[in-house]
Design an enzyme around this catalytic site. Structure first.
Site, short mmCIF file in Angstrom:
data_model
loop_
_atom_site.label_atom_id
_atom_site.label_comp_id
_atom_site.label_asym_id
_atom_site.label_seq_id
_atom_site.Cartn_x
_atom_site.Cartn_y
_atom_site.Cartn_z
N ASP A 121 0.90 -1.28 0.11
CA ASP A 121 -0.03 -0.04 0.12
C ASP A 121 0.72 1.32 0.00
O ASP A 121 1.64 1.45 0.92
CB ASP A 121 -0.93 0.05 1.20
CG ASP A 121 -2.08 1.00 1.16
OD1 ASP A 121 -1.99 2.21 0.58
OD2 ASP A 121 -3.01 0.51 1.41
N SER A 192 -7.22 4.10 -1.04
CA SER A 192 -7.06 2.78 -0.80
C SER A 192 -8.28 2.02 -1.01
O SER A 192 -8.39 0.64 -1.75
CB SER A 192 -6.47 2.44 0.36
OG SER A 192 -5.05 2.78 0.30
N HIS A 244 -9.65 -2.22 7.76
CA HIS A 244 -9.13 -1.08 7.07
C HIS A 244 -9.61 -1.13 5.51
O HIS A 244 -9.82 -2.07 5.01
CB HIS A 244 -7.69 -0.80 7.20
CG HIS A 244 -7.31 0.64 7.25
ND1 HIS A 244 -6.25 1.18 6.44
CD2 HIS A 244 -7.64 1.82 7.74
CE1 HIS A 244 -6.25 2.43 6.30
NE2 HIS A 244 -6.80 2.66 7.14
N ASP A 395 2.20 2.74 3.17
CA ASP A 395 1.45 3.82 3.06
C ASP A 395 1.42 4.80 4.01
O ASP A 395 1.46 6.11 3.94
CB ASP A 395 -0.03 3.44 2.72
CG ASP A 395 -1.20 4.59 2.75
OD1 ASP A 395 -0.80 5.34 1.74
OD2 ASP A 395 -1.70 4.45 3.67
N HIS A 399 2.36 8.91 4.14
CA HIS A 399 1.35 9.97 4.65
C HIS A 399 2.17 11.09 5.76
O HIS A 399 2.01 12.29 5.74
CB HIS A 399 0.14 9.52 5.22
CG HIS A 399 -0.88 9.03 4.55
ND1 HIS A 399 -1.77 10.02 3.78
CD2 HIS A 399 -1.13 7.80 4.14
CE1 HIS A 399 -2.61 9.07 3.02
NE2 HIS A 399 -2.33 7.85 3.21
N HIS A 442 -1.52 2.67 -4.95
CA HIS A 442 -1.20 3.91 -5.43
C HIS A 442 0.07 4.19 -4.86
O HIS A 442 0.67 3.39 -3.81
CB HIS A 442 -2.43 4.73 -4.90
CG HIS A 442 -2.44 4.70 -3.55
ND1 HIS A 442 -1.71 5.18 -2.40
CD2 HIS A 442 -3.55 4.12 -2.82
CE1 HIS A 442 -2.08 5.03 -1.35
NE2 HIS A 442 -3.36 4.04 -1.38
N HIS A 545 -1.93 11.08 -1.31
CA HIS A 545 -1.74 10.11 -2.28
C HIS A 545 -1.07 10.87 -3.39
O HIS A 545 -1.69 12.07 -3.73
CB HIS A 545 -2.68 8.97 -2.57
CG HIS A 545 -3.16 8.34 -1.60
ND1 HIS A 545 -4.34 7.43 -1.53
CD2 HIS A 545 -2.60 8.09 -0.41
CE1 HIS A 545 -4.47 6.68 -0.52
NE2 HIS A 545 -3.48 7.28 0.26
ZN ZN Z 1 -3.08 6.21 1.97
#
Ligand code: ZN
Length: 621
Positions: A121, A192, A244, A395, A399, A442, A545
């Site tokens: 991710d 996501s 999630h 991921d 962030h 992504h 993202h």
């Molecule tokens: Zn994310």
């Protein structure tokens, strides 16, 4: 490209055929007839896949290919095994072909094919380069006398499996087959939820959508649900909360990703279609605890763990349960739910530095290993399986713009990939066709390797060595700062910048920058992340993202079938075809009676915001 339930035109003959083959003996017709894009049935296969004519075809083995490969195997059986190990794609097909041809070992109509989808991710192409170059740097024996930088490094365990032979490639480099385009139905930058629904349902949907289509927000059948319906086993592994967005998109159908209380009920099996996941391992216990319990995240008083037990689900809460289950006969079957953290699991580097955490949480590789062992044992009767394994927190570090957490969980992901590849080899050598796909949903953070720090013409460089002595993610360090009400400038200098990030040249100006934020974990985290990013000369364009294409990797049985620059929905189509699944039937079943499904949004402000954004093609500018 989207395929809403309303747009589905089920061929009644095909429907009957698939219904029959699900419980009968001629599944070969379904697997190879409907979905094989050989030149003679191009039209049929193209419409089945909803494919545009100008994109690479998903290569599914035809009967002719299988017969030819089987013939080759009969003529030269001793060579095939050797060649398969070295060559992927069609040659791997030749090796697994016996199982697919016979199909006699299948259970409940499903052939014994095994599909493992790994999702990194938020890991874009720059992230992959970053991990490769950091690994090469760590293993560069010229850097120090008499050994590599790994000796005594906190990165030793994470990077130890890397072998710097030849060009020094990562396990993923060796299985690159193309790229995936990532946009969602309502934005060029996906989230996501939409990204995972592209993989699970094979459709484009809106950001925030979990297993629902964009037009009327009705449920779409997923590869996981279709697999279980057709007799395959199913598994999910995730380092985030198991409710999630990414894992949820494979088993749940809700209009907004924030509805995690509802999502948990789908996983436990109290949803409209009953259970669909045989084994799920990850974090997020808080969404299974009633809101009367301290630490619960639920919006209601439902005790989902009690409900799971009523449904005979084996619960694993922490490493002790996992070990006892492993040592007992736990891998023998029955549904399993393993929850190893209240919220998301820890970054791997933080887990390894904390003996308490290490005793509570398994690594991604350990969870993948347990899931595979379970699926292998439970499939002894000939069932195949679908397993999704997500490196979720790559991921989240993106962030945070945190290179330490980002690298930590990318290296943990690579270790898991290395393990799974060996497992895939073993399966194919034993004659059970198995394919591994690895892809990101992504990119996160807009990471770039090279950063202009002044108004002068920039250096052409980035510096992996700036990350060498970091021992924790900046999220962990930010929380430490906020928790210390008596933090002093000296303490910040020595403990946080020094021991935490390995920064020995912190300036008074940098301490000044952190000081006003020291009571807030998030902003302390962000200030620290910037300090180490600047030293490494890496840049971030966003705390969210970005819309770049991501690398697509595949390995094992018919891996070349997904090669090319692909729309993310084609990953879902590939799995559907490789396993001979019928997602349309699941979609129809889900939509028969929608009394259980609410198309109105949840109550959170984020949900309202997200619904508004759906109207804006380009997102929130
Ligand atoms: Zn994310």
């Amino acid at each position: 490209m989207s395929r809403s339930p309303q747009a589905i035109e089920l061929d009644p003959v095909q429907f009957v055929l698939d219904e029959e083959t699900a419980s009968n003996s001629s599944h070969t017709e379904s697997l190879l007839g409907r979905h094989s894009p050989s030149s003679s049935d191009e039209k049929q296969s193209t419409s089945a896949a909803g494919a545009a004519s100008n994109r690479p075809r998903i290569l599914i083995p035809t009967r002719d290919m299988i017969a030819a490969a089987a013939g080759r195997r009969r003529e030269a059986p001793s060579h095939v095994k050797t060649v398969v190990v070295g060559l992927l794609g069609l040659l791997a097909l030749a090796y697994g072909v016996t199982s697919l041809l016979s199909l006699g070992s299948r259970f409940g109509g499903a052939p014994s094919v095994r599909v493992i989808l790994m999702i990194s991710d938020g890991m874009g192409p720059a992230s992959e380069t970053m991990s490769r170059e950091f690994l090469q740097y760590l293993h560069d024996t010229r850097s120090v006398d008499g050994g590599s930088l790994l000796n005594g490094s906190v990165w030793a365990t994470l990077a130890g499996g890397f072998e710097r032979d030849g060009f020094g490639l990562t396990p993923l480099d060796e299985m690159l087959v193309g790229a995936s385009r990532t946009r969602s139905s309502n934005s060029l930058v996906t989230d996501s939820a939409a990204g995972a629904t592209a993989f699970s349902c094979g459709i484009k949907t809106y950001n925030g959508a979990i297993g629902v289509e964009p037009a009327e927000k009705k449920p779409c059948g997923t590869v996981l649900e279709a697999a279980r319906r057709q007799g395959f086993l199913t598994g999910l592994v995730s380092t985030s909360r198991i409710t999630h967005a990414t894992p949820a998109s494979f088993y749940a159908h809700v209009v907004d990703r924030d509805l995690e209380s509802e999502i948990a009920s789908f996983l436990v099996g109290t949803g409209p279609r009953g259970p669909s996941v045989d084994i799920a391992l990850g974090g997020g216990e808080c969404f299974f605890l009633p809101n009367s319990t301290k630490g619960s995240c639920r919006t209601d008083g439902e005790d989902m763990l009690a409900k799971a037990e009523e449904l005979d689900v084996t619960l694993l809460r922490g490493m002790n349960d996992l070990r006892a289950w492993h040592d007992g006969d736990g891998h023998e079957g029955g549904r399993v739910l393993g929850l190893f953290a209240r919220d998301h699991m820890s970054y791997e580097i933080d887990r390894q530095q904390n003996s308490v955490l290490e005793n509570e949480q398994p690594s991604l590789k350990e969870m993948a290993s347990h899931a595979l062992q379970y699926l292998e044992n439970a499939s002894a009767g000939g069932k195949g399986f679908f397993l999704m394994v997500e490196g979720s927190r790559i991921d989240m570090a993106g962030h945070n713009n945190d290179p330490v957490g980002h690298l930590s969980d990318m290296l943990a992901y690579h270790e898991a990939v290395r393990f799974v590849k060996e497992w895939v080899d073993k399966s194919n050598e034993e004659g059970t066709p198995c394919v591994l796909i690895s892809v990101s949903d992504h990119e996160t953070g807009g990471l770039s390797l090279g950063r202009q720090l002044t108004t002068k013409y920039p250096e052409y460089a980035w510096y992996p060595d700036a990350l060498l002595n970091a021992t924790h993610s900046t999220e962990h360090l930010g929380a430490l700062v906020a928790a210390n009400s008596s933090a002093t400038r000296d303490w910040l200098r020595s403990e946080i910048y020094g021991r935490g990030l390995g920064i020995t040249d912190v300036t008074e100006k940098e301490i000044d920058e952190l000081w006003p934020h020291r009571k807030t974990a998030y902003w302390s985290n962000r200030v620290l992340a910037d300090a180490i990013s600047r030293r490494a000369q890496i840049g971030w364009s966003s705390a969210g993202h970005s819309g770049v294409d991501v690398n697509l990797y595949a390995y094992g049985f018919n891996a070349s079938g997904i090669a090319g620059n692909r729309e993310n929905t084609e990953i879902g189509s590939y799995i559907e075809h490789a396993m001979g699944l019928n997602l349309d039937v699941v979609t129809m079943e889900l939509n028969k009676d929608l009394a259980w499904h609410s198309t109105s949004a949840g109550k959170s402000p984020q949900t309202t915001q997200r619904r508004t954004e759906v109207k804006h093609y380009h997102g929130d500018f």
